[in-house]
Design an enzyme around this catalytic site. Structure first.
Site, PDB file in Angstrom:
ATOM      1  CE  LYS A  13      -1.999  -0.623   4.035  1.00  0.00           C
ATOM      2  NZ  LYS A  13      -1.638  -1.980   4.473  1.00  0.00           N
ATOM      3  NE  ARG A  88      -4.214  -0.560   9.754  1.00  0.00           N
ATOM      4  CZ  ARG A  88      -3.070  -0.030   9.290  1.00  0.00           C
ATOM      5  NH1 ARG A  88      -2.990   1.236   9.015  1.00  0.00           N
ATOM      6  NH2 ARG A  88      -2.021  -0.788   9.115  1.00  0.00           N
ATOM      7  NE  ARG A 127       7.022  -3.082   6.070  1.00  0.00           N
ATOM      8  CZ  ARG A 127       5.724  -2.798   6.004  1.00  0.00           C
ATOM      9  NH1 ARG A 127       5.223  -2.284   4.898  1.00  0.00           N
ATOM     10  NH2 ARG A 127       4.932  -3.056   7.005  1.00  0.00           N
ATOM     11  NE  ARG A 133       6.649  -0.607   9.949  1.00  0.00           N
ATOM     12  CZ  ARG A 133       5.482  -0.446   9.363  1.00  0.00           C
ATOM     13  NH1 ARG A 133       5.420   0.081   8.156  1.00  0.00           N
ATOM     14  NH2 ARG A 133       4.371  -0.797   9.969  1.00  0.00           N
ATOM     15  NE  ARG A 144       1.664  -4.393  11.241  1.00  0.00           N
ATOM     16  CZ  ARG A 144       2.732  -4.427  10.435  1.00  0.00           C
ATOM     17  NH1 ARG A 144       3.826  -5.044  10.821  1.00  0.00           N
ATOM     18  NH2 ARG A 144       2.694  -3.846   9.269  1.00  0.00           N
TER      19      ARG A 144
HETATM   20  P1  AMP Z   1       1.021   0.974   8.870  1.00  0.00           P
HETATM   21  O1  AMP Z   1       2.308   1.709   8.601  1.00  0.00           O
HETATM   22  O2  AMP Z   1      -0.112   1.520   8.053  1.00  0.00           O
HETATM   23  O3  AMP Z   1       1.169  -0.516   8.751  1.00  0.00           O
HETATM   24  O4  AMP Z   1       0.634   1.259  10.410  1.00  0.00           O
HETATM   25  C1  AMP Z   1       1.499   0.860  11.465  1.00  0.00           C
HETATM   26  C2  AMP Z   1       0.715   0.790  12.768  1.00  0.00           C
HETATM   27  O5  AMP Z   1       0.153   2.083  13.083  1.00  0.00           O
HETATM   28  C3  AMP Z   1      -0.494  -0.142  12.743  1.00  0.00           C
HETATM   29  O6  AMP Z   1      -0.139  -1.502  13.003  1.00  0.00           O
HETATM   30  C4  AMP Z   1      -1.345   0.450  13.882  1.00  0.00           C
HETATM   31  O7  AMP Z   1      -0.831   0.102  15.154  1.00  0.00           O
HETATM   32  C5  AMP Z   1      -1.128   1.946  13.680  1.00  0.00           C
HETATM   33  N1  AMP Z   1      -2.129   2.502  12.740  1.00  0.00           N
HETATM   34  C6  AMP Z   1      -1.899   3.050  11.505  1.00  0.00           C
HETATM   35  N2  AMP Z   1      -3.050   3.422  10.910  1.00  0.00           N
HETATM   36  C7  AMP Z   1      -4.036   3.107  11.795  1.00  0.00           C
HETATM   37  C8  AMP Z   1      -5.459   3.211  11.764  1.00  0.00           C
HETATM   38  N3  AMP Z   1      -6.100   3.728  10.693  1.00  0.00           N
HETATM   39  N4  AMP Z   1      -6.138   2.783  12.858  1.00  0.00           N
HETATM   40  C9  AMP Z   1      -5.521   2.288  13.947  1.00  0.00           C
HETATM   41  N5  AMP Z   1      -4.187   2.125  14.028  1.00  0.00           N
HETATM   42  C10 AMP Z   1      -3.447   2.533  12.963  1.00  0.00           C
END
Ligand code: AMP
Length: 186
Positions: A13, A88, A127, A133, A144
């Site tokens: 994404k 989400r 990654r 990360r 996740r």
């Molecule tokens: P991502 O980089 O999009 O994979 O986001 C990393 C982490 O940030 C996720 O595993 C959540 O803990 C938090 N996070 C990011 N976007 C959201 C969202 N829309 N709702 C809740 N938690 C989020």
């Protein structure tokens, strides 16, 4: 153009959102990135979000809705934006609808990137090693993914029912996938 891109963790994404942002010159809004910078800044939001992020859990809806409401009202979003990693959950999707409606914005398309689950695990472990990360280790990744299928995947129906869902195969070379996305947006 106002878009959102969804798909399970590791589907690409973020990578595709950057490509679309370069092609269409619209703002890229990644809630994961915003939260990671809040964590680095040790802000109140960051300290709170870290408690969830480190375990691969979703941060509370109200924090996310607040962050996105503030972000899409900025001037660089007036020409359009691509939301990456938001919404989400169903409350976030409904919150997004309300906030967009209140400022006269319409969502043009929800792009769903698809790929098989084994491929995803490999990509995420790689990654995690490359980008360091803390939430890209196998246990957190599994969590996740589980959360994605339980809480985020139902949004596919939500956007399908609105008639704006476009599914795009996320397997292949990065530019090929970008082209597939641009084609469905035509
Ligand atoms: P991502 O980089 O999009 O994979 O986001 C990393 C982490 O940030 C996720 O595993 C959540 O803990 C938090 N996070 C990011 N976007 C959201 C969202 N829309 N709702 C809740 N938690 C989020």
């Amino acid at each position: 153009m106002k878009l959102l891109i969804m798909g399970p963790p590791g589907v690409g994404k973020g990578t595709q959102a950057v490509c679309i942002n370069n092609e269409l010159r619209i703002a890229h809004l990644s809630t994961g990135e915003i939260l990671r910078s809040e964590v680095d800044a040790k802000s109140v939001i960051g300290k709170n979000a870290k408690l969830y992020m480190d375990f691969g859990r979703l941060a509370p809806d109200n924090i996310l809705i607040e962050i996105v409401t503030e972000r899409i009202s900025k001037s660089d979003c007036q020409n359009g934006y691509i939301l990456d990693g938001f919404p989400r959950t169903l409350p976030q999707a409904k919150g997004l609808d309300e906030m967009m409606h209140s400022i006269g914005h319409d969502l043009d398309c929800a792009i769903s990137l698809t790929v098989n689950k084994d491929e995803l695990l490999d990509r995420l472990i790689k990654r995690g090693k490359e980008a360091g990360r803390s939430d890209d280790n196998p246990d957190v990744i599994r969590n996740r993914q589980k959360i994605y299928w339980e809480q985020t995947a139902p949004l596919l129906d939500f956007y399908h029912d609105k008639g704006i869902l476009k599914e795009v195969d996320g397997l292949g070379k990065i530019p090929e996938i970008t082209k597939r996305i641009l084609d469905v947006l035509k």
